[in-house]
Scaffold this motif. Structure first.
Motif, PDB file in Angstrom:
ATOM      1  N   THR A   1       0.726  -1.263   0.094  1.00 16.45           N
ATOM      2  CA  THR A   1       0.123   0.079   0.032  1.00 16.45           C
ATOM      3  C   THR A   1       0.931   1.269  -0.135  1.00 16.45           C
ATOM      4  OG1 THR A   1      -1.947  -1.227   1.089  1.00 16.45           O
ATOM      5  CG2 THR A   1      -1.742   1.239   1.384  1.00 16.45           C
ATOM      6  N   VAL A   2       0.661   2.326  -0.740  1.00 16.09           N
ATOM      7  CA  VAL A   2       1.249   3.459  -0.848  1.00 16.09           C
ATOM      8  C   VAL A   2      -0.005   4.607  -0.642  1.00 16.09           C
ATOM      9  CG1 VAL A   2       1.176   3.746  -3.474  1.00 16.09           C
ATOM     10  CG2 VAL A   2       2.877   5.065  -2.091  1.00 16.09           C
ATOM     11  N   LEU A   3       0.459   5.383   0.081  1.00 20.34           N
ATOM     12  CA  LEU A   3      -0.455   6.732   0.543  1.00 20.34           C
ATOM     13  C   LEU A   3       0.266   8.100  -0.559  1.00 20.34           C
ATOM     14  CD1 LEU A   3      -0.652   6.633   4.408  1.00 20.34           C
ATOM     15  CD2 LEU A   3      -2.239   5.672   2.334  1.00 20.34           C
ATOM     16  N   LEU A   4      -0.386   8.648  -1.520  1.00 17.76           N
ATOM     17  CA  LEU A   4      -0.165   9.807  -2.349  1.00 17.76           C
ATOM     18  C   LEU A   4      -0.789  10.835  -1.739  1.00 17.76           C
ATOM     19  CD1 LEU A   4       1.384  10.849  -4.730  1.00 17.76           C
ATOM     20  CD2 LEU A   4      -0.471  10.308  -6.119  1.00 17.76           C
ATOM     21  N   PRO A   5      -0.349  11.996  -1.193  1.00 15.71           N
ATOM     22  CA  PRO A   5      -1.042  13.407  -0.687  1.00 15.71           C
ATOM     23  C   PRO A   5      -0.978  14.059  -1.801  1.00 15.71           C
ATOM     24  CG  PRO A   5       0.760  12.618   0.966  1.00 15.71           C
ATOM     25  CD  PRO A   5       0.900  11.650  -0.369  1.00 15.71           C
ATOM     26  N   THR A   6      -1.838  14.778  -2.179  1.00 19.01           N
ATOM     27  CA  THR A   6      -2.193  15.705  -3.438  1.00 19.01           C
ATOM     28  C   THR A   6      -2.912  17.032  -2.953  1.00 19.01           C
ATOM     29  OG1 THR A   6      -4.193  14.778  -4.224  1.00 19.01           O
ATOM     30  CG2 THR A   6      -2.398  13.883  -4.999  1.00 19.01           C
TER      31      THR A   6
ATOM     32  N   ALA B   1       1.650   1.088   5.302  1.00 14.42           N
ATOM     33  CA  ALA B   1       1.864   1.898   4.185  1.00 14.42           C
ATOM     34  C   ALA B   1       3.435   2.571   3.739  1.00 14.42           C
ATOM     35  CB  ALA B   1       0.766   2.603   3.650  1.00 14.42           C
ATOM     36  N   LEU B   2       3.708   2.876   2.802  1.00 10.64           N
ATOM     37  CA  LEU B   2       4.775   3.692   2.482  1.00 10.64           C
ATOM     38  C   LEU B   2       3.861   5.365   1.932  1.00 10.64           C
ATOM     39  CD1 LEU B   2       7.776   2.071   0.811  1.00 10.64           C
ATOM     40  CD2 LEU B   2       7.120   2.403   3.078  1.00 10.64           C
ATOM     41  N   ILE B   3       4.804   6.379   2.061  1.00  9.53           N
ATOM     42  CA  ILE B   3       4.153   7.460   1.520  1.00  9.53           C
ATOM     43  C   ILE B   3       4.624   8.369   0.586  1.00  9.53           C
ATOM     44  CG2 ILE B   3       3.562   9.753   2.462  1.00  9.53           C
ATOM     45  CD1 ILE B   3       3.864   8.922   5.425  1.00  9.53           C
TER      46      ILE B   3
ATOM     47  N   ILE C   1      -3.549   4.773  -2.476  1.00  6.90           N
ATOM     48  CA  ILE C   1      -4.464   5.411  -1.797  1.00  6.90           C
ATOM     49  C   ILE C   1      -4.042   6.926  -2.057  1.00  6.90           C
ATOM     50  CG2 ILE C   1      -5.767   5.872   0.108  1.00  6.90           C
ATOM     51  CD1 ILE C   1      -5.879   2.879  -0.837  1.00  6.90           C
ATOM     52  N   ILE C   2      -4.933   7.765  -2.860  1.00  5.24           N
ATOM     53  CA  ILE C   2      -4.887   9.387  -3.104  1.00  5.24           C
ATOM     54  C   ILE C   2      -5.432   9.978  -1.796  1.00  5.24           C
ATOM     55  CG2 ILE C   2      -5.158  11.240  -4.590  1.00  5.24           C
ATOM     56  CD1 ILE C   2      -4.862   9.378  -6.774  1.00  5.24           C
ATOM     57  N   LEU C   3      -4.738  10.713  -0.927  1.00  7.74           N
ATOM     58  CA  LEU C   3      -5.239  11.347   0.066  1.00  7.74           C
ATOM     59  C   LEU C   3      -5.325  12.903  -0.547  1.00  7.74           C
ATOM     60  CD1 LEU C   3      -3.427  10.078   3.278  1.00  7.74           C
ATOM     61  CD2 LEU C   3      -5.664   9.518   2.569  1.00  7.74           C
ATOM     62  N   ASN C   4      -6.415  13.227  -1.009  1.00  4.93           N
ATOM     63  CA  ASN C   4      -6.392  14.478  -1.836  1.00  4.93           C
ATOM     64  C   ASN C   4      -6.774  15.695  -0.778  1.00  4.93           C
ATOM     65  OD1 ASN C   4      -6.690  16.521  -3.887  1.00  4.93           O
ATOM     66  ND2 ASN C   4      -8.803  16.089  -4.034  1.00  4.93           N
ATOM     67  N   GLY C   5      -6.015  16.706  -0.929  1.00  3.25           N
ATOM     68  CA  GLY C   5      -6.370  17.906  -0.022  1.00  3.25           C
ATOM     69  C   GLY C   5      -7.405  19.008  -0.782  1.00  3.25           C
ATOM     70  N   HIS C   6      -7.359  18.957  -1.900  1.00  4.68           N
ATOM     71  CA  HIS C   6      -7.840  20.016  -2.710  1.00  4.68           C
ATOM     72  C   HIS C   6      -9.182  19.414  -3.634  1.00  4.68           C
ATOM     73  CE1 HIS C   6      -8.407  23.816  -4.939  1.00  4.68           C
ATOM     74  NE2 HIS C   6      -8.039  23.113  -6.016  1.00  4.68           N
ATOM     75  N   GLY C   7     -10.214  20.353  -3.572  1.00  8.04           N
ATOM     76  CA  GLY C   7     -11.458  19.670  -4.327  1.00  8.04           C
ATOM     77  C   GLY C   7     -11.243  20.293  -5.703  1.00  8.04           C
ATOM     78  N   GLY C   8     -12.876  20.788  -6.001  1.00  2.10           N
ATOM     79  CA  GLY C   8     -13.047  21.402  -7.568  1.00  2.10           C
ATOM     80  C   GLY C   8     -12.720  20.558  -8.383  1.00  2.10           C
ATOM     81  N   GLY C   9     -12.355  21.015  -9.655  1.00  5.60           N
ATOM     82  CA  GLY C   9     -12.013  20.119 -10.926  1.00  5.60           C
ATOM     83  C   GLY C   9     -10.893  19.251 -10.482  1.00  5.60           C
ATOM     84  N   GLN C  10      -9.805  19.260  -9.522  1.00  2.00           N
ATOM     85  CA  GLN C  10      -8.663  18.350  -9.347  1.00  2.00           C
ATOM     86  C   GLN C  10      -9.376  16.993  -8.923  1.00  2.00           C
ATOM     87  OE1 GLN C  10      -5.359  19.918  -7.657  1.00  2.00           O
ATOM     88  NE2 GLN C  10      -5.230  18.191  -6.070  1.00  2.00           N
ATOM     89  N   THR C  11     -10.533  17.216  -7.929  1.00  2.00           N
ATOM     90  CA  THR C  11     -11.142  15.703  -7.618  1.00  2.00           C
ATOM     91  C   THR C  11     -11.560  14.853  -8.863  1.00  2.00           C
ATOM     92  OG1 THR C  11     -11.764  16.678  -5.379  1.00  2.00           O
ATOM     93  CG2 THR C  11     -12.871  14.520  -6.180  1.00  2.00           C
ATOM     94  N   LYS C  12     -12.197  15.547  -9.748  1.00  2.51           N
ATOM     95  CA  LYS C  12     -12.684  14.923 -10.828  1.00  2.51           C
ATOM     96  C   LYS C  12     -11.530  14.326 -11.938  1.00  2.51           C
ATOM     97  CE  LYS C  12     -15.480  15.793 -15.176  1.00  2.51           C
ATOM     98  NZ  LYS C  12     -14.670  15.540 -16.208  1.00  2.51           N
ATOM     99  N   VAL C  13     -10.609  14.873 -12.021  1.00  2.00           N
ATOM    100  CA  VAL C  13      -9.440  14.254 -12.789  1.00  2.00           C
ATOM    101  C   VAL C  13      -9.004  13.194 -12.059  1.00  2.00           C
ATOM    102  CG1 VAL C  13      -7.015  14.951 -13.500  1.00  2.00           C
ATOM    103  CG2 VAL C  13      -8.876  16.635 -14.131  1.00  2.00           C
ATOM    104  N   LEU C  14      -8.513  13.546 -10.646  1.00  2.00           N
ATOM    105  CA  LEU C  14      -7.915  12.341 -10.052  1.00  2.00           C
ATOM    106  C   LEU C  14      -8.764  10.869 -10.024  1.00  2.00           C
ATOM    107  CD1 LEU C  14      -6.662  14.150  -6.743  1.00  2.00           C
ATOM    108  CD2 LEU C  14      -5.396  13.244  -8.592  1.00  2.00           C
ATOM    109  N   GLN C  15     -10.305  11.297  -9.822  1.00  2.00           N
ATOM    110  CA  GLN C  15     -11.073  10.034  -9.978  1.00  2.00           C
ATOM    111  C   GLN C  15     -10.970   9.313 -11.246  1.00  2.00           C
ATOM    112  OE1 GLN C  15     -14.729  11.821  -8.477  1.00  2.00           O
ATOM    113  NE2 GLN C  15     -14.462  11.423  -6.452  1.00  2.00           N
ATOM    114  N   GLU C  16     -11.000  10.117 -12.308  1.00  2.00           N
ATOM    115  CA  GLU C  16     -11.163   9.542 -13.749  1.00  2.00           C
ATOM    116  C   GLU C  16      -9.647   8.816 -13.743  1.00  2.00           C
ATOM    117  OE1 GLU C  16     -14.204  12.679 -15.748  1.00  2.00           O
ATOM    118  OE2 GLU C  16     -12.034  12.874 -16.121  1.00  2.00           O
ATOM    119  N   VAL C  17      -8.621   9.553 -13.754  1.00  2.00           N
ATOM    120  CA  VAL C  17      -7.304   8.840 -13.844  1.00  2.00           C
ATOM    121  C   VAL C  17      -6.887   7.909 -13.190  1.00  2.00           C
ATOM    122  CG1 VAL C  17      -4.689   9.230 -14.136  1.00  2.00           C
ATOM    123  CG2 VAL C  17      -6.397  10.921 -14.918  1.00  2.00           C
TER     124      VAL C  17
END
Length: 270
Positions: free
Chosen positions: A46-51, A82-84, A130-146
Motif C-alpha cells: 500500500t502507498v499513500l499519495l498526498p495531493t 503503507a509507504l508515503i 491511496i490518494i489522500l486529496n487535500g484540494h477539491g473542485g476540478g482536481q477531484t474529478k481528474v484524480l477520480q477519472e485517472v
C-alpha cells in the motif's frame, strides 16, 4: 555459553523479523533503494499519495491543501502498513488562482502528470494506491477519472479520498456545525499540525463568503479566501483542544475506512 549464544541468536532473529515489519522510514523520498526492495511488494503493498495545491486559506498557510494530507499520511501510514509517496504540491486551483501566492496547473498538464505518477507507483510494486486529496473542485474529478483508468489498465486498486468532505460528520461531532474552505474544520486541522501556521491576529469575519446554492451565482475570482458551506456556520474559532480532538478523530476515521476498503478488495479477490 551455548545457552547464551542460543539466546543471542534468537534475539537476532527476532530483530530481523521486526525489521521486516517496520522499515526505517515510511517516506519514499527518505528510504534507501535496497531497503525499498526488501519491503515492496513482499511486505508492503500500500502507498499513500498526498495531493494538494497552493491557494489562499484565510489565516492559515497557502499550502494547507498539502500540509493536511501530508500530515494525515504520516499519522496513519504505520497503522496501514503503507509507504508515503512525495506530496504533489501543485494542482488545479480554480477560482482562487488570482490570489497572491496561488498556482494554477492546467488540466491538460495535470492529467498526464498524475497518470504517470500512478503508473510509476504501480510499476514499483504497489497494489493499493491511496490518494489522500487535500484540494477539491476540478482536481477531484481528474484524480477520480485517472485513478480509475490506471486501476483498470494495470490491475491495481485505487482510492481517491477528499478528507474534509469524507469527515463532515466528524466536523459536526466536534464543532456542532458545518465547516468550510479555510473555515472552522480546515483551520482546526492545520492548527493541530502546527499552530505557527495559524495567524489568528489577521482574522476578520469580513474575509468569509458563503458558497452559493447551485446555479444561483458565480464569481471569478471567488471574492473571499474563506468559503463557508452554510451561511452563518464554519467561522474559525482557534480552539486548540477542539483542533487536537478533530485531528485525531478525522485521522482515525480515514484510517479505518482505508483498512475496510482494502479488506473488501481482498475478500473479493480483486
Amino acid at each position: 555459553m551455548k545457552k547464551l549464544l542460543f539466546s543471542f541468536s534468537l534475539a537476532l532473529i527476532a530483530h530481523a523479523a521486526l525489521a521486516q515489519l517496520n522499515p526505517s522510514t515510511r517516506e519514499m523520498d527518505r528510504i534507501n533503494w535496497m531497503e525499498f526492495a526488501d519491503f515492496v511488494p513482499e511486505h508492503i503493498t500500500t502507498v499513500l499519495l498526498p495531493t494538494g495545491t497552493l491557494e489562499p486559506h484565510g489565516v492559515i498557510n497557502n499550502g494547507a491543501d498539502n500540509t493536511a494530507p501530508t500530515a494525515m499520511a504520516k499519522y496513519i501510514a504505520e497503522n496501514l502498513n503503507a509507504l508515503i509517496a512525495p506530496t504533489l504540491n501543485y494542482g488545479i486551483t480554480g477560482s482562487m488562482a488570482a490570489f497572491p501566492g496561488a498556482f494554477q496547473i492546467t488540466e491538460e498538464a495535470y492529467r498526464p502528470f498524475i497518470r504517470d505518477i500512478l503508473k510509476g507507483l504501480a510499476k514499483n510494486g504497489f497494489k493499493n494506491i491511496i490518494i489522500l486529496n487535500g484540494h477539491g473542485g476540478g482536481q477531484t474529478k481528474v484524480l477520480q477519472e485517472v485513478a480509475a483508468e490506471v486501476a483498470n489498465e494495470l490491475g491495481v486498486r485505487t482510492l481517491v479520498l477528499n478528507w474534509w468532505s469524507f469527515a463532515s460528520d466528524i466536523t459536526f461531532e466536534v464543532f456542532d456545525e458545518d465547516g468550510g474552505h479555510a473555515g472552522l474544520n480546515e483551520t482546526a486541522y492545520i492548527q493541530a499540525i502546527d499552530p505557527t501556521l495559524v495567524h489568528k491576529e489577521k482574522y476578520s469575519t469580513d474575509m468569509t463568503t458563503a458558497y452559493p446554492a447551485s446555479g444561483t451565482w458565480s464569481a471569478s475570482p471567488f471574492p473571499s479566501s474563506i468559503g463557508l458551506y452554510k451561511e452563518g456556520q464554519g467561522y474559525p474559532n482557534f480552539d486548540q483542544a477542539q483542533a487536537d480532538e478533530y485531528f485525531k478523530k478525522v485521522n482515525s476515521k480515514v484510517s479505518a475506512f482505508i483498512q475496510d476498503i482494502i479488506k473488501k478488495w481482498d475478500m473479493a479477490g480483486l
